[in-house]
Motif scaffolding. Sequence first.
Motif, short mmCIF file in Angstrom:
data_model
loop_
_atom_site.label_atom_id
_atom_site.label_comp_id
_atom_site.label_asym_id
_atom_site.label_seq_id
_atom_site.Cartn_x
_atom_site.Cartn_y
_atom_site.Cartn_z
N GLY A 691 0.81 -1.21 0.00
CA GLY A 691 0.00 0.00 0.00
C GLY A 691 0.85 1.27 0.00
N ILE A 692 0.17 2.41 -0.13
CA ILE A 692 0.83 3.72 -0.20
C ILE A 692 0.33 4.58 0.96
CG2 ILE A 692 1.20 5.77 -1.63
CD1 ILE A 692 0.44 4.04 -4.05
N PRO A 693 1.23 5.24 1.72
CA PRO A 693 0.77 6.12 2.80
C PRO A 693 -0.16 7.21 2.27
CG PRO A 693 3.15 5.75 2.95
CD PRO A 693 2.70 5.16 1.66
N GLU A 694 -1.17 7.56 3.08
CA GLU A 694 -2.18 8.52 2.65
C GLU A 694 -1.58 9.88 2.28
OE1 GLU A 694 -6.37 10.51 4.28
OE2 GLU A 694 -5.32 8.98 5.44
N GLU A 695 -0.53 10.32 3.04
CA GLU A 695 0.05 11.63 2.77
C GLU A 695 0.83 11.66 1.45
OE1 GLU A 695 2.85 9.34 5.52
OE2 GLU A 695 0.69 9.72 5.35
N VAL A 732 -6.17 6.65 -8.06
CA VAL A 732 -5.61 5.59 -7.24
C VAL A 732 -6.32 5.56 -5.89
CG1 VAL A 732 -3.80 7.10 -6.34
CG2 VAL A 732 -3.47 4.63 -6.27
N GLU A 733 -6.49 4.33 -5.37
CA GLU A 733 -6.98 4.12 -4.00
C GLU A 733 -5.98 3.20 -3.32
OE1 GLU A 733 -11.06 2.77 -3.76
OE2 GLU A 733 -11.47 3.56 -5.76
N SER A 734 -5.65 3.47 -2.05
CA SER A 734 -4.67 2.63 -1.38
C SER A 734 -4.83 2.70 0.13
CB SER A 734 -3.25 3.06 -1.77
OG SER A 734 -2.30 2.16 -1.23
N LYS A 735 -4.52 1.59 0.79
CA LYS A 735 -4.49 1.53 2.25
C LYS A 735 -3.26 0.74 2.65
CE LYS A 735 -9.46 1.94 3.22
NZ LYS A 735 -10.63 1.31 3.89
N GLY A 737 -0.84 -1.78 4.11
CA GLY A 737 -0.99 -3.16 4.55
C GLY A 737 -2.11 -3.91 3.86
N ILE A 738 -2.92 -3.24 3.04
CA ILE A 738 -4.05 -3.90 2.37
C ILE A 738 -3.81 -3.98 0.87
CG2 ILE A 738 -6.52 -3.76 1.86
CD1 ILE A 738 -6.91 -2.47 4.60
N GLY A 739 -3.39 -2.89 0.25
CA GLY A 739 -3.12 -2.93 -1.19
C GLY A 739 -3.49 -1.65 -1.89
N THR A 740 -3.35 -1.67 -3.21
CA THR A 740 -3.55 -0.48 -4.04
C THR A 740 -4.37 -0.85 -5.27
OG1 THR A 740 -1.43 0.42 -3.30
CG2 THR A 740 -2.38 1.37 -5.30
N ILE A 741 -5.26 0.08 -5.69
CA ILE A 741 -6.05 -0.10 -6.92
C ILE A 741 -5.86 1.13 -7.78
CG2 ILE A 741 -8.30 -0.60 -7.91
CD1 ILE A 741 -9.27 -1.47 -5.18
N PHE A 742 -5.46 0.93 -9.04
CA PHE A 742 -5.41 1.99 -10.03
C PHE A 742 -6.61 1.83 -10.96
CE2 PHE A 742 -1.02 2.11 -8.69
CZ PHE A 742 -0.71 3.45 -8.75
N HIS A 743 -7.36 2.92 -11.18
CA HIS A 743 -8.50 2.93 -12.10
C HIS A 743 -8.15 3.80 -13.30
CE1 HIS A 743 -11.01 0.99 -9.10
NE2 HIS A 743 -10.67 1.92 -8.21
N ILE A 744 -8.33 3.26 -14.50
CA ILE A 744 -8.07 4.00 -15.74
C ILE A 744 -9.37 4.12 -16.52
CG2 ILE A 744 -6.81 4.02 -17.92
CD1 ILE A 744 -4.65 2.37 -16.56
N TYR A 745 -9.67 5.32 -17.01
CA TYR A 745 -10.85 5.57 -17.82
C TYR A 745 -10.39 6.03 -19.21
CZ TYR A 745 -13.30 5.58 -13.33
OH TYR A 745 -13.79 5.24 -12.10
N LEU A 746 -10.74 5.23 -20.26
CA LEU A 746 -10.38 5.57 -21.63
C LEU A 746 -11.66 5.77 -22.46
CD1 LEU A 746 -7.45 3.07 -22.28
CD2 LEU A 746 -7.28 5.53 -21.98
N PRO A 747 -11.74 6.83 -23.29
CA PRO A 747 -12.94 7.05 -24.09
C PRO A 747 -13.18 5.90 -25.06
CG PRO A 747 -11.52 9.00 -24.09
CD PRO A 747 -10.73 7.89 -23.50
#
Length: 891
Positions: A691-695, A732-735, A737-747
């Motif tokens: 995961g990635i620190p919130e700051e 991006v969403e991350s916590k 110790g839990i993990g990270t999710i990247f969301h991509i939106y393409l037309p």
Amino acid sequence: MDVKFVIGAALVFQFAAAAFALRLMRATRWHTAWILISISAFLIAIRRLITLLRLISNDLSAPPDMTYELVGLGISVFMFAGVAWLAPLFFSISNSEKELREAVKKIAEEKARSEAIIAAIGNGMSIQDTDFKIMYQNQTHKDMAGSHVGEYCYKAYNDREKICERCPVEMSFNDGLVHKIEKCVSPGKKMSHIEITASPLKDSAGKTIAGIELVRDITERKHTEELINRLYHKNELILNCAGEGIYGIDTNGNTTFANPAAAKMIGWEPGEIIGKFQHDILHHSKPDGTPYPREECPIYAAFKDGFVHHVTDEVFWRKDGTSFPVEYISTPLKENGRIIGAVVVFRDVTMRKRLEEELRKHREDLEEIVRERTADMAIGIDLLQIEVREHKQAQEEIINFSRRLETIINSSSDIIFLKDKNFRYLVVNEQCAGFLNSTAEDVIGKTDFDFMPEEAAEACKKGDEAALVSESPNESEELVGDRWFHVVKQRVKDSEGNAAGIVAVIRDITERRKMEEELMKAQKLESVGLLAGGIAHDFNNALTGILGNISLAKMLVEPENKIFKRLTSAEKATLRAQKLTHQLLTFAMGGVPIKQIISIAELLEESIDFTLKGSNIRCNYSIARNLWPVEIDEGQINQVISNLAINAQQAMPEGGILKVRAENITADIDNPFLLKGGKYIKISIEDNGIGIPEEQLSRIFDPYFTTKQKGSGLGLATTYSIIKNHDGHIMVESKLGIGTIFHIYLPASGKEVLAKRDLEEGPMTGTGKILIMDDEADIREAAGEALTFLGYEISLAEDGIKTIELYKKAIESRNPFDVVIMDLIIPGGMGGKETVKKLIEIDPHIKAIVSSGYSNDPVMADFKKHGFRDFIIKPYTVEDLGKVLHRVLTE
């Protein structure tokens, strides 16, 4: 008239006069005279240039005098007019000795005038050659240091055998910049402070030939600063020793300061009430206990109406809930004519109230006595009133001076403090108190050992000790935690000249050092980018030859043959190498994406499987079957997916599961991602890593930001740029110790995906006359042989000149070329971009195809704008070549 214009005009006339003199020096035999004129004009021009540069940079430490500059302008005009007038005269009578002597005399007069101007400068000025030998001193400089022309500066001024430490002239020679220092000198028995400014004197080639040193006496300024420090210290002592309670409030009613007497009377610690709402602490109720409305409070009225309010019959409330009668004065506090708060001076009148009550009870008994002593009491009352007025006036003066001094040091963004000779804090500004995680009141009287670890406090103490015994300011750059600071410490003397303490100014220079580091990174990355682009281009050319020959070899064997299958495998491997070079070019050059309609599902699986091949990561795909097509640059989006897969792999060093989802969505016009309303493909890549620190989430797409020891900080920045260039969005969403999710939106695209021809189906044949231009012989021959095999008539050219020649001959013979395929870049020759312009002039209807290993070149992305009908990216297969020719010939 603007002084900048006057100085600039004088500068132009001086340089013009110098130029005329140099020309006459070459055309006549009187070299010495013209050299003197030229040097004189250049010296004055340089002085004018220095003054003009200081004005442009808003350096007003020594503002120019308008009258003096107008005189200088007149002299400059006179010099230029004199030289301009003498020029034709000297050309026509160059052999006349009499007129030569007259010219020399006039040059000497001009030189004398120039030296007189320099000598009249208010500051001391000297010029030293690169060996630090004094070449020139004006009279002011001689008055300050004595006449030492021809001597070495360090020997003349300080009786040293080598250059002084931190010599500003030496520093100017080293880096070519202006340097300024302050020194304390003792000419005779009188102690003086001087400011030395050194700047390099360069010739027309930019070489440093001498140094100019300006000396200014700043003794009066130093004495003023010392006086302010002493007055501030005395003010602090008076404020802390005052028996009356004194506190300040801002226009919001919050307490800004309070002396010990005020805090003691209301039962609070001084630091506890700072920043608190004053009315709610001590003035919330009337003497009878009923609430006291804020809008009726005389204390607030002071900064509302701007008048002084004196109240004698109210109560203040202590922290424990008890009250006591007070008399107070609320005075508006002004800064630059604007009310910024109020200062309240109060006293406990409990004893006075008791006495008044006793006096009231015994008034009848004492009326006779009072009448008898009225005369004596009147005198006493007058004296008491005078004393009260004087006391109030002294208090107001103390408050005003304290406010002004406090405003000065607190308005600075630097850390400023004053210590005594035992290194206890006497004065600190708000920035210093904040740095020590305390308040100004709590810091006063304490040492660094009360706020810092012992090791850090010892280091500060050593710096303080060094400054206490040093005659000049001690400067250093120090690292504290992750912040860099520029520290200047200076000894403070008492009225007898003995060391009384030190004053320090500390500036945070972290951002400046970061900018310097980022500049170095950018320069390194630019070099790497150029190298990567060159390698990719050359590699693509090599791959084109390989791929062309493989395709030709496939044409010569039957599809059922094992060799055909081997060649097909080699062809696919070469195409994978093509993707790697495309990534190199994207890193090296960026650029506008070259888009085509594809289905994202296949690209997702191929990119992630290829990136994670051989790793301990397992992928779970959840891809909708009816995904809409997208119009993208396949190579750039492949790089985006690879970057995210690599990040996921590094976040799961012990292995894990990577979840990949793709689905169709429709975005509303008012969506939170600021996307245009319409259809999109949403791609989600989720890991179960660290995961990635919130700051840090808000900075992960910033260039050069990385949490990896060896990371460049460009991966996600490049990813973000590519998605934005495709009119998409990434989040991006991350916590931890839990993990990270990247969301991509393409037309999504409304166009249909073109069916892919399998490599084993064979190329498209055709007919027509084709001209191929490429500087690589292997590529020309391979492409020519392949197109001949497909049924085309081929001609070859190595550069643009040969191409134009062949095209003209074909038109003249009435057998023109149907299509011209041109390499975009021809090293040392005319490339495709220039050649097609020439060919359009010959044949406006020419059908041209551009080819290049630089797939990210702007010409490739917008080929029609440059006159091409289509494009083909190296390396290409025979099938690719056949398809693009078919499109161009049949459009």
